[in-house]
Design a protein around this motif. Structure first.
Motif, PDB file in Angstrom:
ATOM      1  N   LEU A 114      47.145  45.298  36.162  1.00 24.49           N
ATOM      2  CA  LEU A 114      46.966  44.774  34.817  1.00 24.49           C
ATOM      3  C   LEU A 114      45.743  45.350  34.117  1.00 24.49           C
ATOM      4  O   LEU A 114      45.715  45.428  32.881  1.00 24.49           O
ATOM      5  CB  LEU A 114      46.843  43.242  34.879  1.00 24.49           C
ATOM      6  CG  LEU A 114      48.080  42.499  35.398  1.00 24.49           C
ATOM      7  CD1 LEU A 114      47.749  41.031  35.672  1.00 24.49           C
ATOM      8  CD2 LEU A 114      49.225  42.594  34.399  1.00 24.49           C
ATOM      9  N   GLY A 115      44.738  45.737  34.893  1.00 21.87           N
ATOM     10  CA  GLY A 115      43.483  46.183  34.292  1.00 21.87           C
ATOM     11  C   GLY A 115      43.445  47.641  33.902  1.00 21.87           C
ATOM     12  O   GLY A 115      42.509  48.072  33.219  1.00 21.87           O
ATOM     13  N   GLY A 116      44.430  48.418  34.329  1.00 24.01           N
ATOM     14  CA  GLY A 116      44.452  49.834  33.972  1.00 24.01           C
ATOM     15  C   GLY A 116      43.361  50.618  34.678  1.00 24.01           C
ATOM     16  O   GLY A 116      42.949  50.290  35.792  1.00 24.01           O
ATOM     17  N   ASP A 117      42.874  51.629  34.005  1.00 29.44           N
ATOM     18  CA  ASP A 117      41.894  52.532  34.616  1.00 29.44           C
ATOM     19  C   ASP A 117      40.465  52.007  34.505  1.00 29.44           C
ATOM     20  O   ASP A 117      39.580  52.463  35.239  1.00 29.44           O
ATOM     21  CB  ASP A 117      41.972  53.915  33.962  1.00 29.44           C
ATOM     22  CG  ASP A 117      43.310  54.601  34.223  1.00 29.44           C
ATOM     23  OD1 ASP A 117      43.906  54.320  35.288  1.00 29.44           O
ATOM     24  OD2 ASP A 117      43.763  55.388  33.372  1.00 29.44           O
ATOM     25  N   ALA A 118      40.213  51.104  33.593  1.00 32.68           N
ATOM     26  CA  ALA A 118      38.850  50.598  33.387  1.00 32.68           C
ATOM     27  C   ALA A 118      38.495  49.607  34.489  1.00 32.68           C
ATOM     28  O   ALA A 118      39.127  48.548  34.607  1.00 32.68           O
ATOM     29  CB  ALA A 118      38.730  49.945  32.021  1.00 32.68           C
ATOM     30  N   GLY A 123      38.064  44.047  36.924  1.00 32.57           N
ATOM     31  CA  GLY A 123      37.218  42.970  37.413  1.00 32.57           C
ATOM     32  C   GLY A 123      37.444  41.676  36.651  1.00 32.57           C
ATOM     33  O   GLY A 123      37.482  40.589  37.245  1.00 32.57           O
ATOM     34  N   MET A 124      37.608  41.773  35.337  1.00 34.68           N
ATOM     35  CA  MET A 124      37.871  40.576  34.542  1.00 34.68           C
ATOM     36  C   MET A 124      39.238  39.984  34.870  1.00 34.68           C
ATOM     37  O   MET A 124      39.404  38.768  34.934  1.00 34.68           O
ATOM     38  CB  MET A 124      37.777  40.894  33.049  1.00 34.68           C
ATOM     39  CG  MET A 124      36.366  41.179  32.573  1.00 34.68           C
ATOM     40  SD  MET A 124      35.254  39.752  32.826  1.00 34.68           S
ATOM     41  CE  MET A 124      33.694  40.472  32.302  1.00 34.68           C
ATOM     42  N   TRP A 125      40.219  40.844  35.073  1.00 35.86           N
ATOM     43  CA  TRP A 125      41.527  40.353  35.478  1.00 35.86           C
ATOM     44  C   TRP A 125      41.448  39.676  36.851  1.00 35.86           C
ATOM     45  O   TRP A 125      42.106  38.664  37.088  1.00 35.86           O
ATOM     46  CB  TRP A 125      42.537  41.498  35.516  1.00 35.86           C
ATOM     47  CG  TRP A 125      43.229  41.709  34.211  1.00 35.86           C
ATOM     48  CD1 TRP A 125      43.043  42.726  33.320  1.00 35.86           C
ATOM     49  CD2 TRP A 125      44.231  40.862  33.636  1.00 35.86           C
ATOM     50  NE1 TRP A 125      43.842  42.573  32.228  1.00 35.86           N
ATOM     51  CE2 TRP A 125      44.597  41.431  32.393  1.00 35.86           C
ATOM     52  CE3 TRP A 125      44.845  39.678  34.031  1.00 35.86           C
ATOM     53  CZ2 TRP A 125      45.559  40.859  31.559  1.00 35.86           C
ATOM     54  CZ3 TRP A 125      45.803  39.106  33.209  1.00 35.86           C
ATOM     55  CH2 TRP A 125      46.151  39.682  31.998  1.00 35.86           C
ATOM     56  N   PHE A 126      40.643  40.225  37.724  1.00 38.04           N
ATOM     57  CA  PHE A 126      40.466  39.615  39.039  1.00 38.04           C
ATOM     58  C   PHE A 126      39.886  38.211  38.895  1.00 38.04           C
ATOM     59  O   PHE A 126      40.346  37.262  39.542  1.00 38.04           O
ATOM     60  CB  PHE A 126      39.549  40.490  39.895  1.00 38.04           C
ATOM     61  CG  PHE A 126      39.238  39.910  41.249  1.00 38.04           C
ATOM     62  CD1 PHE A 126      40.188  39.912  42.255  1.00 38.04           C
ATOM     63  CD2 PHE A 126      37.985  39.368  41.530  1.00 38.04           C
ATOM     64  CE1 PHE A 126      39.908  39.383  43.510  1.00 38.04           C
ATOM     65  CE2 PHE A 126      37.695  38.840  42.776  1.00 38.04           C
ATOM     66  CZ  PHE A 126      38.666  38.851  43.766  1.00 38.04           C
ATOM     67  N   PHE A 127      38.882  38.072  38.036  1.00 38.73           N
ATOM     68  CA  PHE A 127      38.300  36.755  37.813  1.00 38.73           C
ATOM     69  C   PHE A 127      39.327  35.799  37.224  1.00 38.73           C
ATOM     70  O   PHE A 127      39.458  34.642  37.657  1.00 38.73           O
ATOM     71  CB  PHE A 127      37.086  36.849  36.893  1.00 38.73           C
ATOM     72  CG  PHE A 127      36.525  35.514  36.497  1.00 38.73           C
ATOM     73  CD1 PHE A 127      35.749  34.790  37.384  1.00 38.73           C
ATOM     74  CD2 PHE A 127      36.802  34.963  35.252  1.00 38.73           C
ATOM     75  CE1 PHE A 127      35.246  33.543  37.040  1.00 38.73           C
ATOM     76  CE2 PHE A 127      36.307  33.713  34.897  1.00 38.73           C
ATOM     77  CZ  PHE A 127      35.521  33.006  35.792  1.00 38.73           C
ATOM     78  N   ASN A 128      40.094  36.253  36.225  1.00 41.06           N
ATOM     79  CA  ASN A 128      41.067  35.387  35.569  1.00 41.06           C
ATOM     80  C   ASN A 128      42.174  34.948  36.532  1.00 41.06           C
ATOM     81  O   ASN A 128      42.575  33.780  36.538  1.00 41.06           O
ATOM     82  CB  ASN A 128      41.685  36.106  34.371  1.00 41.06           C
ATOM     83  CG  ASN A 128      40.684  36.319  33.241  1.00 41.06           C
ATOM     84  OD1 ASN A 128      39.715  35.568  33.111  1.00 41.06           O
ATOM     85  ND2 ASN A 128      40.905  37.338  32.442  1.00 41.06           N
ATOM     86  N   LEU A 129      42.683  35.879  37.320  1.00 42.21           N
ATOM     87  CA  LEU A 129      43.741  35.534  38.265  1.00 42.21           C
ATOM     88  C   LEU A 129      43.224  34.593  39.354  1.00 42.21           C
ATOM     89  O   LEU A 129      43.928  33.670  39.782  1.00 42.21           O
ATOM     90  CB  LEU A 129      44.312  36.804  38.888  1.00 42.21           C
ATOM     91  CG  LEU A 129      45.096  37.716  37.931  1.00 42.21           C
ATOM     92  CD1 LEU A 129      45.393  39.056  38.597  1.00 42.21           C
ATOM     93  CD2 LEU A 129      46.381  37.048  37.481  1.00 42.21           C
TER      94      LEU A 129
END
Length: 473
Positions: A114-118, A123-129
């Motif tokens: 979900l986070g793509g290459d950035a 990291g933000m997606w990891f926190f949200n999930l």
């Protein structure tokens, strides 16, 4: 159905209208409990937004008291590089038991998609999930607590769901996974499913270490009631579930698997512990880690022995949640580490052991004081500033902002002792309830031990006071 029937049905008290009524009553409580938990969880997520917007940079994070381990450990434990906990070589392996590492990996995999290459986006997606998973754990904890609370089901569920502790600490770490599994284990025991309860408790131990000590209260109460077969099934289920989860990782990566245990043995005194306060007040012996470990172990052993004597000498067998809470409180009071999120360990047990609001709210106030105190103390350290005193801290708080330079040692000690003493007070009140059951709100309503399962209304088989009484000539 009246409100009293609804509450009784939610917890399965002796006065409930049978299995169908229990299910109906609990279903009627579901919307209230789930919605309350969801609202508090959303507020907890919003409390973390200032830190998200700052990229979880440390100084803004501690200034705004919205710190979390989740985001920095995504990078610090190799997850951002696609490493698998325990199995891949990582300079700093995951320092948690296997099931927590599994949850970290479960969030890291979709975060990469979900986070793509950035990498920061991942990291933000990891926190949200991770936050979504922890919200589900919070809901499970609330519902399981309400289910076993007997006539106090509605009150107990709402005390957990609406607690400031849940709002402030839910997303600091992955503790809610073990809390939810422990709550489910207690619910299974209350439903007289000791094997299933053991399996869930084994999974909880595979997520965090602390549920292991909960076996002690089960043993003591089963000893007093003579329920050896049920305790044996609980213990067997615990061992089997723990081995199933851990043995594959033990065989594949012993060094990474064992890091949790070696890390905690070598860990020095940490913030929040009473030993930290003692060290700063001149007790230099705690600087030696083996001595520190011994002091903590002996302190816990002494308190555990006192609890065992209380269980076996009490005029009436204590309720299971009362003993579970006392043992866990003893563990925290004598531990060398007491992180802010550890309040979640106690939360379900406190409301089951003593579902009365005044002392509960006082305890929550102590936890809130410590929550902000630790972050602002770390803020002073990060700024290499001695911090401000109590008067300046209160002035900043009443003005609606954090003290810009953090707080000094004295203010932090007040926060540390506020939490320590409020937990100690709760433990003392639970002991009073055990010694004088008429003061116990659960038993005053006519129930024996709604969470006790096979212990509920069971006859005593082994009571130490009777064995110690003199025999007639």
């Amino acid at each position: 159905m009246s409100e009293s029937q609804l509450i009784d049905g939610a917890g399965g008290a002796a006065s409930s209208p049978g299995p169908a009524g229990v299910r109906t009553g609990f279903r009627q409580l579901l919307p209230l409990l789930v919605s309350t938990t969801a609202v508090v969880s959303v507020l907890g997520y919003l409390q973390k937004l200032p830190c998200k917007q700052a990229g979880f940079d440390f100084i803004p994070t501690v200034r705004n008291a919205c710190y979390t381990d989740v985001y920095p450990l995504y990078f610090g434990r190799g997850l951002a590089d696609g490493k698998i906990p325990y199995l891949d070589k990582i300079p700093e392996p995951v320092e948690y038991p296997v099931l927590t590492g599994g949850l970290m990996q479960a969030a890291a995999t979709p975060a990469r998609w979900l986070g793509g290459d950035a990498v920061t986006s991942r990291g933000m997606w990891f926190f949200n999930l991770t936050a979504v998973a922890l919200v589900l754990c919070a809901v499970v904890t609330v519902l399981a607590t309400a289910l076993v609370a007997g006539g106090q089901g509605r009150r107990a569920g709402l005390m957990v769901a609406a607690s400031p502790a849940l709002l402030l600490t839910a997303y600091i770490n992955w503790d809610l996974l073990a809390v939810a599994l422990s709550a489910l284990a207690l619910a299974a025991w209350a439903r007289r499913r000791p094997g299933l309860a053991g399996g869930l408790l084994g999974l909880a131990i595979a997520a965090k270490f602390y549920p292991l000590i909960l076996l002690g209260p089960f043993f003591l109460l089963c000893l007093r009631a003579g329920k050896w077969r049920e305790f044996g099934r609980l213990l067997a289920g615990t061992v089997v579930a723990w081995l199933v989860v851990n043995v594959p990782i033990m065989l594949a990566a012993w060094g990474s698997w064992s890091r949790f245990y070696t890390f905690n043995q070598k860990r020095p005194v940490d913030w929040g512990s009473i030993f930290f306060f003692a060290e700063r007040k001149g007790l230099s012996s705690v600087d030696d880690i083996p001595t520190l470990n011994l002091m903590g172990e002996v302190g816990f052993a002494v308190l555990a022995l006192a609890i065992a004597l209380l269980v076996l000498l009490a005029p009436r067998r204590p309720r299971l949640p009362q003993v579970l809470f006392l043992v866990l409180a003893a563990f925290l009071l004598t531990n060398k580490v007491w992180s802010p999120q550890y309040v979640l360990w106690l939360l379900p047990l406190v409301v089951l052991a003593r579902p009365k609001l005044p002392a509960f709210l006082l305890w929550q106030a102590g936890e809130i004081i410590y929550f902000f105190g630790i972050w602002w103390y770390l803020l002073a350290g990060a700024k290499e500033h001695p911090g401000v005193g109590l008067s300046a801290t209160l002035s900043a708080v009443f003005s609606g902002h954090a003290p810009a330079a953090g707080i000094n040692d004295g203010v932090y000690y007040i926060a540390l002792l506020a939490r320590f003493l409020t937990v100690l007070l709760l433990a003392a009140l639970v002991v009073v309830d055990i010694l004088m059951p008429r003061l116990d709100i659960v038993r005053a309503a006519g129930a024996d031990d709604p969470a006790g399962g096979v212990l509920d209304d069971a006859e005593d088989r082994f009571v130490l006071s009777r064995r110690m009484a003199p025999r007639p000539a």
